[in-house]
Design a protein around this motif. Sequence first.
Motif, PDB file in Angstrom:
ATOM      1  N   ALA A 108       1.186  -4.543  -7.142  1.00  0.00           N
ATOM      2  CA  ALA A 108       1.504  -4.680  -5.723  1.00  0.00           C
ATOM      3  C   ALA A 108       2.046  -3.377  -5.144  1.00  0.00           C
ATOM      4  CB  ALA A 108       2.508  -5.816  -5.513  1.00  0.00           C
ATOM      5  N   VAL A 109       2.921  -2.714  -5.897  1.00  0.00           N
ATOM      6  CA  VAL A 109       3.498  -1.456  -5.429  1.00  0.00           C
ATOM      7  C   VAL A 109       2.417  -0.382  -5.300  1.00  0.00           C
ATOM      8  CG1 VAL A 109       5.039   0.431  -6.121  1.00  0.00           C
ATOM      9  CG2 VAL A 109       5.834  -1.929  -6.213  1.00  0.00           C
ATOM     10  N   LYS A 110       1.469  -0.369  -6.231  1.00  0.00           N
ATOM     11  CA  LYS A 110       0.377   0.608  -6.160  1.00  0.00           C
ATOM     12  C   LYS A 110      -0.559   0.318  -4.993  1.00  0.00           C
ATOM     13  CE  LYS A 110       0.356   1.837 -11.020  1.00  0.00           C
ATOM     14  NZ  LYS A 110      -0.262   1.611 -12.331  1.00  0.00           N
ATOM     15  N   ARG A 111      -0.721  -0.963  -4.668  1.00  0.00           N
ATOM     16  CA  ARG A 111      -1.631  -1.373  -3.603  1.00  0.00           C
ATOM     17  C   ARG A 111      -0.999  -1.243  -2.207  1.00  0.00           C
ATOM     18  NH1 ARG A 111      -7.065  -3.342  -3.916  1.00  0.00           N
ATOM     19  NH2 ARG A 111      -7.465  -4.420  -1.969  1.00  0.00           N
ATOM     20  N   ALA A 112       0.313  -1.390  -2.117  1.00  0.00           N
ATOM     21  CA  ALA A 112       1.014  -1.448  -0.837  1.00  0.00           C
ATOM     22  C   ALA A 112       0.727  -0.263   0.099  1.00  0.00           C
ATOM     23  CB  ALA A 112       2.511  -1.610  -1.058  1.00  0.00           C
ATOM     24  N   PRO A 113       0.658   0.985  -0.397  1.00  0.00           N
ATOM     25  CA  PRO A 113       0.410   2.090   0.538  1.00  0.00           C
ATOM     26  C   PRO A 113      -0.903   1.953   1.317  1.00  0.00           C
ATOM     27  CG  PRO A 113       1.203   2.938  -1.541  1.00  0.00           C
ATOM     28  CD  PRO A 113       0.950   1.459  -1.740  1.00  0.00           C
ATOM     29  N   GLN A 114      -1.877   1.284   0.747  1.00  0.00           N
ATOM     30  CA  GLN A 114      -3.149   1.087   1.448  1.00  0.00           C
ATOM     31  C   GLN A 114      -2.997   0.140   2.635  1.00  0.00           C
ATOM     32  OE1 GLN A 114      -6.201  -0.147  -1.365  1.00  0.00           O
ATOM     33  NE2 GLN A 114      -5.219   1.048  -2.976  1.00  0.00           N
ATOM     34  N   LEU A 115      -1.912  -0.612   2.653  1.00  0.00           N
ATOM     35  CA  LEU A 115      -1.709  -1.633   3.680  1.00  0.00           C
ATOM     36  C   LEU A 115      -0.691  -1.220   4.732  1.00  0.00           C
ATOM     37  CD1 LEU A 115      -1.482  -4.652   1.212  1.00  0.00           C
ATOM     38  CD2 LEU A 115      -3.503  -3.850   2.429  1.00  0.00           C
ATOM     39  N   ARG A 116      -0.165  -0.001   4.635  1.00  0.00           N
ATOM     40  CA  ARG A 116       0.968   0.364   5.492  1.00  0.00           C
ATOM     41  C   ARG A 116       0.612   0.452   6.980  1.00  0.00           C
ATOM     42  NH1 ARG A 116      -0.488   4.729   2.978  1.00  0.00           N
ATOM     43  NH2 ARG A 116      -1.078   6.548   4.186  1.00  0.00           N
ATOM     44  N   SER A 117      -0.668   0.565   7.311  1.00  0.00           N
ATOM     45  CA  SER A 117      -1.044   0.618   8.727  1.00  0.00           C
ATOM     46  C   SER A 117      -1.106  -0.782   9.354  1.00  0.00           C
ATOM     47  CB  SER A 117      -2.396   1.312   8.885  1.00  0.00           C
ATOM     48  OG  SER A 117      -3.410   0.536   8.266  1.00  0.00           O
ATOM     49  N   LEU A 118      -0.995  -1.817   8.528  1.00  0.00           N
ATOM     50  CA  LEU A 118      -1.085  -3.190   9.019  1.00  0.00           C
ATOM     51  C   LEU A 118       0.297  -3.723   9.381  1.00  0.00           C
ATOM     52  CD1 LEU A 118      -3.433  -4.520   6.204  1.00  0.00           C
ATOM     53  CD2 LEU A 118      -4.105  -3.771   8.488  1.00  0.00           C
ATOM     54  N   ASP A 119       0.321  -4.769  10.216  1.00  0.00           N
ATOM     55  CA  ASP A 119       1.602  -5.409  10.489  1.00  0.00           C
ATOM     56  C   ASP A 119       2.063  -6.141   9.224  1.00  0.00           C
ATOM     57  OD1 ASP A 119       1.063  -8.550  10.859  1.00  0.00           O
ATOM     58  OD2 ASP A 119      -0.630  -7.424  11.703  1.00  0.00           O
ATOM     59  N   ASP A 120       3.342  -6.456   9.167  1.00  0.00           N
ATOM     60  CA  ASP A 120       3.939  -7.016   7.952  1.00  0.00           C
ATOM     61  C   ASP A 120       3.251  -8.301   7.496  1.00  0.00           C
ATOM     62  OD1 ASP A 120       6.150  -6.795   5.967  1.00  0.00           O
ATOM     63  OD2 ASP A 120       6.668  -8.749   6.818  1.00  0.00           O
ATOM     64  N   GLN A 121       2.986  -9.200   8.436  1.00  0.00           N
ATOM     65  CA  GLN A 121       2.388 -10.488   8.078  1.00  0.00           C
ATOM     66  C   GLN A 121       1.003 -10.298   7.473  1.00  0.00           C
ATOM     67  OE1 GLN A 121       2.226 -13.260  11.320  1.00  0.00           O
ATOM     68  NE2 GLN A 121       1.409 -14.901  10.070  1.00  0.00           N
ATOM     69  N   THR A 122       0.196  -9.436   8.067  1.00  0.00           N
ATOM     70  CA  THR A 122      -1.147  -9.174   7.559  1.00  0.00           C
ATOM     71  C   THR A 122      -1.094  -8.500   6.193  1.00  0.00           C
ATOM     72  OG1 THR A 122      -1.973  -8.975   9.818  1.00  0.00           O
ATOM     73  CG2 THR A 122      -3.366  -8.065   8.073  1.00  0.00           C
ATOM     74  N   ALA A 123      -0.200  -7.529   6.039  1.00  0.00           N
ATOM     75  CA  ALA A 123      -0.055  -6.840   4.761  1.00  0.00           C
ATOM     76  C   ALA A 123       0.342  -7.829   3.666  1.00  0.00           C
ATOM     77  CB  ALA A 123       0.977  -5.726   4.879  1.00  0.00           C
ATOM     78  N   ARG A 124       1.291  -8.728   3.969  1.00  0.00           N
ATOM     79  CA  ARG A 124       1.718  -9.730   2.987  1.00  0.00           C
ATOM     80  C   ARG A 124       0.569 -10.652   2.600  1.00  0.00           C
ATOM     81  NH1 ARG A 124       6.833 -10.457   1.840  1.00  0.00           N
ATOM     82  NH2 ARG A 124       8.317  -9.116   2.862  1.00  0.00           N
ATOM     83  N   ARG A 125      -0.197 -11.084   3.585  1.00  0.00           N
ATOM     84  CA  ARG A 125      -1.325 -11.994   3.321  1.00  0.00           C
ATOM     85  C   ARG A 125      -2.375 -11.309   2.446  1.00  0.00           C
ATOM     86  NH1 ARG A 125      -2.624 -12.954   8.303  1.00  0.00           N
ATOM     87  NH2 ARG A 125      -4.453 -11.643   8.336  1.00  0.00           N
ATOM     88  N   ARG A 126      -2.705 -10.074   2.785  1.00  0.00           N
ATOM     89  CA  ARG A 126      -3.729  -9.360   2.015  1.00  0.00           C
ATOM     90  C   ARG A 126      -3.271  -9.036   0.608  1.00  0.00           C
ATOM     91  NH1 ARG A 126      -6.870  -5.359   6.122  1.00  0.00           N
ATOM     92  NH2 ARG A 126      -7.442  -6.940   7.623  1.00  0.00           N
ATOM     93  N   LEU A 127      -2.030  -8.602   0.479  1.00  0.00           N
ATOM     94  CA  LEU A 127      -1.508  -8.270  -0.842  1.00  0.00           C
ATOM     95  C   LEU A 127      -1.398  -9.534  -1.700  1.00  0.00           C
ATOM     96  CD1 LEU A 127      -0.545  -5.954  -2.593  1.00  0.00           C
ATOM     97  CD2 LEU A 127       1.732  -6.236  -1.616  1.00  0.00           C
ATOM     98  N   GLY A 128      -0.948 -10.608  -1.087  1.00  0.00           N
ATOM     99  CA  GLY A 128      -0.869 -11.886  -1.811  1.00  0.00           C
ATOM    100  C   GLY A 128      -2.228 -12.360  -2.268  1.00  0.00           C
ATOM    101  N   GLY A 129      -3.219 -12.256  -1.400  1.00  0.00           N
ATOM    102  CA  GLY A 129      -4.582 -12.647  -1.761  1.00  0.00           C
ATOM    103  C   GLY A 129      -5.133 -11.801  -2.898  1.00  0.00           C
ATOM    104  N   PHE A 130      -4.845 -10.510  -2.840  1.00  0.00           N
ATOM    105  CA  PHE A 130      -5.280  -9.590  -3.896  1.00  0.00           C
ATOM    106  C   PHE A 130      -4.712 -10.028  -5.250  1.00  0.00           C
ATOM    107  CE2 PHE A 130      -3.882  -5.792  -6.313  1.00  0.00           C
ATOM    108  CZ  PHE A 130      -5.124  -5.301  -6.685  1.00  0.00           C
ATOM    109  N   LEU A 131      -3.409 -10.322  -5.278  1.00  0.00           N
ATOM    110  CA  LEU A 131      -2.774 -10.721  -6.535  1.00  0.00           C
ATOM    111  C   LEU A 131      -3.250 -12.097  -6.996  1.00  0.00           C
ATOM    112  CD1 LEU A 131       0.841  -9.428  -5.868  1.00  0.00           C
ATOM    113  CD2 LEU A 131      -0.856  -8.443  -7.422  1.00  0.00           C
ATOM    114  N   MET A 132      -3.468 -13.021  -6.072  1.00  0.00           N
ATOM    115  CA  MET A 132      -3.975 -14.346  -6.440  1.00  0.00           C
ATOM    116  C   MET A 132      -5.354 -14.219  -7.090  1.00  0.00           C
ATOM    117  SD  MET A 132      -1.722 -16.689  -5.690  1.00  0.00           S
ATOM    118  CE  MET A 132      -2.163 -18.271  -5.030  1.00  0.00           C
ATOM    119  N   ARG A 133      -6.188 -13.343  -6.535  1.00  0.00           N
ATOM    120  CA  ARG A 133      -7.523 -13.138  -7.120  1.00  0.00           C
ATOM    121  C   ARG A 133      -7.442 -12.535  -8.512  1.00  0.00           C
ATOM    122  NH1 ARG A 133      -8.326 -11.756  -1.851  1.00  0.00           N
ATOM    123  NH2 ARG A 133      -8.280  -9.516  -2.243  1.00  0.00           N
ATOM    124  N   LYS A 134      -6.355 -11.824  -8.788  1.00  0.00           N
ATOM    125  CA  LYS A 134      -6.146 -11.262 -10.121  1.00  0.00           C
ATOM    126  C   LYS A 134      -5.645 -12.320 -11.100  1.00  0.00           C
ATOM    127  CE  LYS A 134      -6.985  -6.853  -9.342  1.00  0.00           C
ATOM    128  NZ  LYS A 134      -8.036  -6.118 -10.061  1.00  0.00           N
TER     129      LYS A 134
END
Length: 71
Positions: free
Chosen positions: A18-44
Amino acid sequence: SSDLDLDDDELARAIDLAVKRAPQLRSLDDQTARRRLGGFLMRKGYSGGVVQTAVDRALSAPRSGTGPFFA
């Protein structure tokens, strides 16, 4: 308790991802970043509780400061 150790290892790996992936999401709003990062980890294959904790840790970390920066 080896189950706890396994959970700790799983959580540590999820946080690391998650920490490695987070910088790719920094341009997004918090809610969107959380949703995308959560989805990424769930798929893993991480469980909901692990995903929630890892997302919280990764996105609560300072967005600037020390450490590698990946554009």
